[in-house]
Every structure is written in C-alpha cells, then in structure tokens.
Design a protein around this motif. Structure first.
Motif, short mmCIF file in Angstrom:
data_model
loop_
_atom_site.label_atom_id
_atom_site.label_comp_id
_atom_site.label_asym_id
_atom_site.label_seq_id
_atom_site.Cartn_x
_atom_site.Cartn_y
_atom_site.Cartn_z
N THR A 24 0.87 -1.30 0.11
CA THR A 24 0.11 -0.06 -0.14
C THR A 24 0.68 1.41 0.05
O THR A 24 0.34 2.28 -0.60
CB THR A 24 -0.94 0.10 1.34
OG1 THR A 24 -0.30 -0.01 2.45
CG2 THR A 24 -1.97 -0.97 0.99
N SER A 27 3.85 2.94 -3.85
CA SER A 27 3.75 4.02 -4.65
C SER A 27 3.85 5.62 -3.98
O SER A 27 3.93 6.61 -4.61
CB SER A 27 2.37 4.08 -5.45
OG SER A 27 1.19 4.05 -4.36
N ILE A 145 -4.62 -5.79 -5.33
CA ILE A 145 -5.67 -4.39 -4.86
C ILE A 145 -4.83 -3.36 -3.99
O ILE A 145 -5.11 -2.19 -4.16
CB ILE A 145 -6.89 -4.82 -4.20
CG1 ILE A 145 -6.76 -5.40 -2.79
CG2 ILE A 145 -7.68 -5.58 -5.39
CD1 ILE A 145 -7.80 -5.50 -2.03
N THR A 148 -3.13 -0.61 -5.97
CA THR A 148 -4.13 0.33 -6.35
C THR A 148 -4.80 1.32 -5.41
O THR A 148 -5.09 2.49 -5.51
CB THR A 148 -5.34 -0.37 -7.06
OG1 THR A 148 -4.57 -0.89 -8.33
CG2 THR A 148 -6.15 0.78 -7.66
N SER A 151 -2.16 3.95 -4.28
CA SER A 151 -2.08 5.03 -4.90
C SER A 151 -3.22 6.20 -4.95
O SER A 151 -2.92 7.44 -4.80
CB SER A 151 -1.79 4.31 -6.28
OG SER A 151 -2.85 3.81 -6.78
N TYR A 152 -4.31 5.36 -5.01
CA TYR A 152 -5.50 6.45 -4.96
C TYR A 152 -5.78 7.18 -3.64
O TYR A 152 -5.95 8.38 -3.59
CB TYR A 152 -6.80 5.37 -5.02
CG TYR A 152 -7.19 5.10 -6.52
CD1 TYR A 152 -7.48 6.35 -7.58
CD2 TYR A 152 -7.17 4.07 -7.10
CE1 TYR A 152 -7.89 5.91 -8.76
CE2 TYR A 152 -7.54 3.83 -8.36
CZ TYR A 152 -7.73 4.65 -9.14
OH TYR A 152 -7.91 4.35 -10.54
N GLU A 244 3.27 2.01 -16.90
CA GLU A 244 3.12 1.65 -15.56
C GLU A 244 1.61 1.06 -15.25
O GLU A 244 1.66 -0.04 -14.74
CB GLU A 244 3.09 2.99 -14.63
CG GLU A 244 4.44 3.52 -14.46
CD GLU A 244 4.50 4.71 -13.59
OE1 GLU A 244 3.37 5.04 -13.18
OE2 GLU A 244 5.55 5.33 -13.22
N GLN A 245 0.83 1.41 -16.06
CA GLN A 245 -0.59 0.97 -15.99
C GLN A 245 -0.70 -0.55 -16.68
O GLN A 245 -1.35 -1.52 -16.20
CB GLN A 245 -1.78 1.89 -16.74
CG GLN A 245 -2.02 3.12 -16.18
CD GLN A 245 -0.97 4.21 -16.33
OE1 GLN A 245 0.11 3.87 -17.34
NE2 GLN A 245 -0.56 5.17 -15.72
N GLY A 248 0.86 -2.81 -14.26
CA GLY A 248 -0.17 -3.16 -13.11
C GLY A 248 -0.93 -4.39 -13.50
O GLY A 248 -1.01 -5.12 -12.97
N TRP A 249 -1.37 -4.36 -15.13
CA TRP A 249 -2.27 -5.29 -15.42
C TRP A 249 -1.44 -6.67 -15.54
O TRP A 249 -1.98 -7.80 -15.21
CB TRP A 249 -2.80 -4.93 -16.85
CG TRP A 249 -4.01 -4.07 -16.61
CD1 TRP A 249 -3.97 -2.54 -16.81
CD2 TRP A 249 -5.31 -4.26 -16.09
NE1 TRP A 249 -5.02 -2.14 -16.86
CE2 TRP A 249 -5.93 -3.11 -16.24
CE3 TRP A 249 -5.93 -5.37 -15.85
CZ2 TRP A 249 -7.40 -2.76 -15.74
CZ3 TRP A 249 -7.21 -5.28 -15.61
CH2 TRP A 249 -7.91 -4.10 -15.51
N GLY A 252 -0.96 -8.14 -12.15
CA GLY A 252 -2.25 -8.73 -11.62
C GLY A 252 -2.60 -10.05 -12.21
O GLY A 252 -2.94 -11.06 -11.38
#
Length: 396
Positions: A24, A27, A145, A148, A151-152, A244-245, A248-249, A252
């Motif tokens: 967590t 990032s 998760i 993500t 980062s949010y 980066e996106q 992430g995929w 995952g």
C-alpha cells in the motif's frame, strides 16, 4: 458464516498484514521523500527496516507462541503493529519512519507465524495443505488491490493516509482475534524462554530431515518468486517498454495465476498426496526457470513468451508452497510455533537474498532475474530429491 470459514478468514487476513503493509505504501515513496526532504533512496531504507523486523520478529514469536498459546502473542503483536502504524502516520522525519517501520514489522509479523502454527494445531497434514491454499487466496489479493488502493489514497489524502489504513486493519484484527478466534493451543509452562533452551529447540527443528527438506526446497523456489518481484519492473517497463498501467495489469494477471493454482491444489489433493504434488511441480518449475534463463541469454524471448513462462512458474508456486509448508511442520506439535517461525525466517531470508542478488547482478538485461529464478528452482528440486532419498532411507 460458520466457525471454520471465520477461522480461515481471520488467519488469511493476519497472514496478509505483511504484504499489505508493503504494497500500500510503495507508490508513496516520491511523496514521502518530498515531504520529509530526503531522497527516494533514503525512503527505501524504511522498506529494508521492515524486512529486518519481519525476519527478527518471527524468531521471537515462535517460542512465545509455544509458551503462552497462540492468542496472547497475537494480541500483543497486533497492539504493537497498531501503535507503530499510528506512529508512521505521524512521522516527521525519515529516521522516525525507519524506526517505526521496524517496530511495525516486529508487531505485524506475528500474523505470518501464528496462522501456520494454528493450522498445524487444528488440521491433519493433507487438510493443512488445503487450508494453506485457501490462505494464499486471501493473501494473493494484496498484491492485486493494495497498490491500487494505496495509490488512490496517496493521491487523494497524502501518504500518511495509508498508514492510518494499516492502523485500522490492525485495530479490526485485534478485536477479531479477541472475540472470534478460539485458542488452538493452551499455554505450556514446561517450555522455557531462556536462550539456552530456545537455541537448541531451533537447532533440533532445523536438523529434522523432514523439516529441512521441505522448508528449504519450498523456500528456494519461493526465492525465485522474490527474484521475479525484484526484477520484473525493470524487465517489463525498461526492456519491453510497457507503461506503468500495463505493468499493473501484467502484475495482476501473474498474481492471478498464483492464486488460481493454489485453489486447483485443493482439487489435486483429493487424488494425490502432497509429496507427489511437490515432486511434479518442482520439476516443472525447474524446466520453466531454465527455459526463461536460456531464452534471456540467447535473446529469444519477447513480452508474451516472458509473461507465459513466468505465469507457469508462479502457477507451480501455488502448488508447491502450501504443500511444502504443511509437510515441513508435520513432525512438530509441541514446537509448532517455533517450527513455523523458523520456516518463515528461512523463507524471508532466502527470498531477500534472491531479490538482492538480482539487483547486485543487474546488467541492463533480463538475465539477472531469470538466472536467479532458474537457480532457485534448480536448488529447490535438488534439495527435495536429496532430502526425499534420505527420508526414504531412514524409513527403511
């Protein structure tokens, strides 16, 4: 939910404390560096201190879990974790954050040791392997998760917020352990906490042929996973130029393979013994690791073949980890806590060494990552084969 489901859920969440506490906040490194007026490299020391805390803490909790039962050390550890998480959220210097991350790991690592001991207390070996597979399902959600979510939260509320989230998790688990977790082993007054008794206990566990075989074979191939975790950002984002996106995929997807295979392990256990499963998957993992390494050396891999081979490698881990963990703890009942702690320390030590080796060998190619993955798999299979030969010879 029935009592069994509640037990597994609590044990899974306890096991996830360590990975969740790492994933967590990763990032948030740039934000922490800016806020505390240090470099990102300085912030990385807070991750190193966390790993040190996990390694040291597991060896401390092992004897405590055997001496005082499972719940009391769990409660104390969660209190330390909660208070240290609050401290991290309020940290005003990098030195303070580094020290508090060490304390946070020291408290939270009880969630890595106690669940293994509780499973050993509560279930026979084949059932234990199934429970470990289920724990991996819960544990595997974290790397999917947590980054993500972190980062949010960091974008919306700043880096402090992830430590408040971790404190909240520790707070909830504290009450779950007190009110919903039954004691699986009563305190044993005969177990001494003096060093002259603890050290021989660890040594006797270490030299047990069954423990040594499965703890080191399983930990070696786990080291290959740590090598992947350490090297994959560079391999995918620098060599294969994914964003980066996209990374992430990919991350995952590969984590999903680990989770899926851990659940297929439950089906395999209906027909095959844990020893048989470990033998097959370690062989496959070794072949895949060698193919990855050779492909890197001759530059014969592309993005898709790399993903495919790593996916198979991680799927094998979903089978090998729960079975090797369960088999390594079979010889122990009275010392299950110490055995679990030693198993965790070995896994973490080999994993950290494998990850560091990838960085040390870095040469701008994928060879360091794939070579360490292959080496770990080869060593794991070798230890298993030699260990099984010795065990079978002793049983004759």
């Amino acid at each position: 939910m029935n009592n069994r489901t509640i037990l597994i859920l609590i044990l899974g969440l306890l096991s996830a404390i360590g990975p969740f506490s790492i994933d967590t906040y990763l990032s948030g490194f740039p934000s922490i560096a800016t806020d505390l007026n240090v470099t990102v490299d300085d912030v990385s020391y807070s991750l190193s201190s966390f790993f040190i805390g996990i390694s040291v803490g597991q060896l401390i909790y092992g004897p405590l879990l055997d001496r005082f039962g499972r719940k009391t050390p769990l409660i104390i550890g969660l209190v330390i974790y909660f208070l240290a998480s609050v401290g991290c959220a309020l940290a005003t210097s990098i030195e303070m954050l580094i020290a508090l991350r060490f304390l946070q790991a020291l408290g939270g690592c009880v969630g890595m040791v106690a669940p293994r001991a509780i499973v050993r207390d509560s279930f026979p070996v084949e059932e234990s392997a199934k429970i470990f597979s289920t724990l991996i399902l819960i544990l595997g959600v974290s790397p999917i998760i947590a980054p993500t979510v972190g980062s949010y939260m960091i974008t919306a509320m700043g880096w402090h917020s992830v430590f408040w989230l971790q404190a909240g998790m520790g707070f909830l688990l504290f009450f779950a352990v007190i009110f919903r977790l039954a004691e699986s082993k009563q305190a044993d007054q005969s177990i001494s906490l003096k060093p002259q008794h603890i050290i021989p206990t660890f040594f006797n566990i270490f030299k047990n042929p069954q423990f040594f075989t499965y703890a080191f074979a399983g930990s070696m191939v786990s080291g290959g996973v740590y090598a992947y975790l350490s090297g994959s950002p560079f391999v995918f984002m620098k060599i294969y130029k994914v964003t980066e996106q996209q990374y992430g995929w990919i991350f995952g997807l590969l984590a999903g393979g680990l989770i899926l295979s851990s659940q297929l392990n439950n089906l395999a256990l209906r027909k095959y013994r844990s020893e048989q499963i470990v033998r097959v998957v370690l062989t496959i993992q070794t072949v895949v690791g060698i193919l990855l390494c050779l492909g890197s050396v001759i530059d014969g891999l592309n993005l898709y073949t790399t993903i495919l081979l790593i996916f198979i490698f991680l799927c094998c881990q979903g089978f090998s980890f729960p079975n090797s963990s369960a088999l390594s703890l079979v010889p122990f009942s009275k010392e299950a806590g110490s055995a679990s702690a030693l198993l965790g320390a070995i896994q973490m030590g080999i994993g950290s060494l494998a990850a560091a080796l990838v960085g040390f060998l870095s040469n701008g190619t994928s060879i360091p990552m794939t070579a360490v993955m292959a080496g770990c798999a080869v060593l794991g299979l070798t230890i298993f084969r030699v260990g099984r030969f010795i065990l079978e010879k002793n049983n004759q």
